[in-house]
Scaffold this active site. Structure first.
Site, PDB file in Angstrom:
ATOM      1  NE  ARG A  27       3.732  55.354  10.415  1.00 16.86           N
ATOM      2  CZ  ARG A  27       4.047  55.543   9.140  1.00 16.86           C
ATOM      3  NH1 ARG A  27       5.283  55.324   8.717  1.00 16.86           N
ATOM      4  NH2 ARG A  27       3.136  55.975   8.291  1.00 16.86           N
ATOM      5  CG  HIS A  60      -1.687  54.407   6.587  1.00 15.79           C
ATOM      6  ND1 HIS A  60      -1.626  55.494   7.436  1.00 15.79           N
ATOM      7  CD2 HIS A  60      -0.593  54.494   5.774  1.00 15.79           C
ATOM      8  CE1 HIS A  60      -0.550  56.215   7.134  1.00 15.79           C
ATOM      9  NE2 HIS A  60       0.090  55.625   6.142  1.00 15.79           N
ATOM     10  CD  GLN A  83      -1.212  56.928   2.033  1.00 11.27           C
ATOM     11  OE1 GLN A  83      -0.208  57.160   2.696  1.00 11.27           O
ATOM     12  NE2 GLN A  83      -1.416  57.480   0.851  1.00 11.27           N
ATOM     13  CG  ASP A 104       1.657  49.444   0.666  1.00  6.73           C
ATOM     14  OD1 ASP A 104       2.758  50.014   0.517  1.00  6.73           O
ATOM     15  OD2 ASP A 104       1.155  49.208   1.786  1.00  6.73           O
ATOM     16  CB  CYS A 120       0.582  54.468   0.642  1.00  6.45           C
ATOM     17  SG  CYS A 120       1.461  52.930   0.916  1.00  6.45           S
ATOM     18  NE  ARG A 154      -0.816  60.692   4.761  1.00  8.09           N
ATOM     19  CZ  ARG A 154       0.062  59.872   5.369  1.00  8.09           C
ATOM     20  NH1 ARG A 154       0.836  59.099   4.646  1.00  8.09           N
ATOM     21  NH2 ARG A 154       0.125  59.792   6.689  1.00  8.09           N
TER      22      ARG A 154
HETATM   23  N1   CP Z   1       2.640  56.614   3.179  1.00 12.40           N
HETATM   24  C1   CP Z   1       3.230  56.788   4.377  1.00 12.40           C
HETATM   25  O1   CP Z   1       2.623  56.696   5.439  1.00 12.40           O
HETATM   26  O2   CP Z   1       4.563  57.065   4.312  1.00 12.40           O
HETATM   27  P1   CP Z   1       5.578  57.123   5.537  1.00 12.40           P
HETATM   28  O3   CP Z   1       5.725  55.696   6.034  1.00 12.40           O
HETATM   29  O4   CP Z   1       6.856  57.654   4.974  1.00 12.40           O
HETATM   30  O5   CP Z   1       4.996  57.984   6.602  1.00 12.40           O
HETATM   31  N1  NVA Z   2       1.955  48.790   4.293  1.00  6.71           N
HETATM   32  C1  NVA Z   2       3.091  49.645   4.584  1.00  6.71           C
HETATM   33  C2  NVA Z   2       2.686  51.065   4.473  1.00  6.71           C
HETATM   34  C3  NVA Z   2       3.769  52.077   4.766  1.00  6.71           C
HETATM   35  C4  NVA Z   2       3.267  53.489   4.675  1.00  6.71           C
HETATM   36  C5  NVA Z   2       3.633  49.311   5.970  1.00  6.71           C
HETATM   37  O1  NVA Z   2       2.828  49.090   6.883  1.00  6.71           O
HETATM   38  O2  NVA Z   2       4.842  49.253   6.128  1.00  6.71           O
END
Ligand code: CP
Ligand code: NVA
Length: 307
Positions: A102, A129, A132, A224, A264, A292
């Site tokens: 990430r 993502h 997701q 989101d 998400c 997930r």
């Molecule tokens: N939806 C998602 O990726 O959640 P987290 O940021 O908690 O991993």
């Molecule tokens: N769009 C959000 C998604 C988190 C899972 C971010 O990037 O923070």
């Protein structure tokens, strides 16, 4: 499948195969557990940002299937700071059997993959993502089956989650509409690529600014956060622009009567999504989060080549 970096890298057939496999793994999980196909394998998990779902679901996916996972925090490895990404990747490849990362910049997960001798998974970047989107597609198919032509509507910021949802909609033949404020569009390159995919699958894409027009007849309403991780300094500006894009009961009432509402998570309740809708009869936000686990087991199994 060598890596899992972006939905656009995979064919419709490959994605549907992963989704079907995830459904089988989910059934198996609830019927006594999955066989230990990942025995002797460890997933290295690089996190440059916070996470609940991604961290725990990958960790549990590995453990449920007989493997293990190692969490590497931002401070521990200092990706690209303490050490170059190329060096991190080449070293880690000798210790673990797959890497999930990430990152802030999408280029960084691509760089990890370039130098890695083991599979690399994008666990969210500023661009996309994909894990997701797999859980989202599984959730949508659980509700509506594999019908093409469903109306999937995303309301809010044209961010990483929106891009992956558009991509998978175009791959699976769903119609995808986004309603976002001016200046908060998805990246132009991702849109151009999705239009080509859509031309092949029969999916229709629409790009609007009016959320009410967008959700007319929608089978899925998705939203989101208005401010993604890494954009915190823009919070005040975004909080001023986005309120007309809140998913609330009135907006949901404009959609199909069987509409499902997705997010998400994490949700900023009563900002992009009201409590009433998040906890109401159309919401699937928790089954969606739980999927997930199953979607990622399927991705891991295919990357390890064990099923
Ligand atoms: N939806 C998602 O990726 O959640 P987290 O940021 O908690 O991993
Ligand atoms: N769009 C959000 C998604 C988190 C899972 C971010 O990037 O923070």
């Amino acid at each position: 499948m060598r890596h899992f970096l972006d939905i656009s890298d995979h064919s419709s057939e490959e994605l549907q195969d992963l989704l079907d496999f995830a459904v089988r793994l989910k059934k198996e999980h609830f019927a006594g557990g999955n066989p230990p196909l990942f025995k002797g394998r460890v997933l290295g998990m690089i996190f440059q940002k916070a996470s609940l779902r991604t961290r725990v679901s990958f960790d549990m996916a590995m453990r449920h299937m007989g493997g293990d996972a190692l969490y590497l925090s931002p401070n521990e490895i200092g990706l690209g700071k303490r050490e170059s990404i190329a060096d991190v990747s080449r070293v880690l490849s000798g210790y673990v059997q797959a890497v999930m990362a990430r990152v802030f910049e999408h280029a960084h997960v691509l760089e990890l993959a370039k130098w890695s001798s083991v599979p690399v998974i994008n666990g969210l970047s500023d661009f996309s993502h994909p894990c997701q989107a797999m859980a989202d597609a599984q959730t949508i198919q659980e509700k509506f089956g594999k019908a093409k032509g469903l109306s999937v509507v995303y309301v809010g910021d044209g961010n990483n989650v929106a891009v992956s949802l558009m991509q998978i909609s175009a791959k699976l033949g769903w119609n995808f509409t986004i309603a976002n404020p001016e200046g908060y569009d998805m990246p132009a390159g991702s849109v151009e690529q999705a239009k080509k995919t859509a031309a092949g699958s029969g999916s229709k894409l629409a790009f609007l600014t009016d959320p009410r027009a967008a959700v007319k007849g929608a089978h899925v309403i998705y939203t989101d956060t208005w401010t993604s991780m890494g954009q915190e300094e823009e919070t005040a500006k975004r909080e001023a622009v986005f309120p007309p894009y809140q998913v609330n009961a009135q907006l949901v009432s404009e959609a199909d009567k069987d509409v499902i509402v997705m997010h998400c998570l994490p949700a900023h309740r009563n900002h992009e999504l009201t409590d009433e809708v998040a906890d109401g009869p159309h919401s699937v936000i928790f089954p969606q989060a739980h999927n997930r686990l199953h979607a990622q087991k399927a991705i891991l199994a295919r990357l390890f080549g064990v099923a």
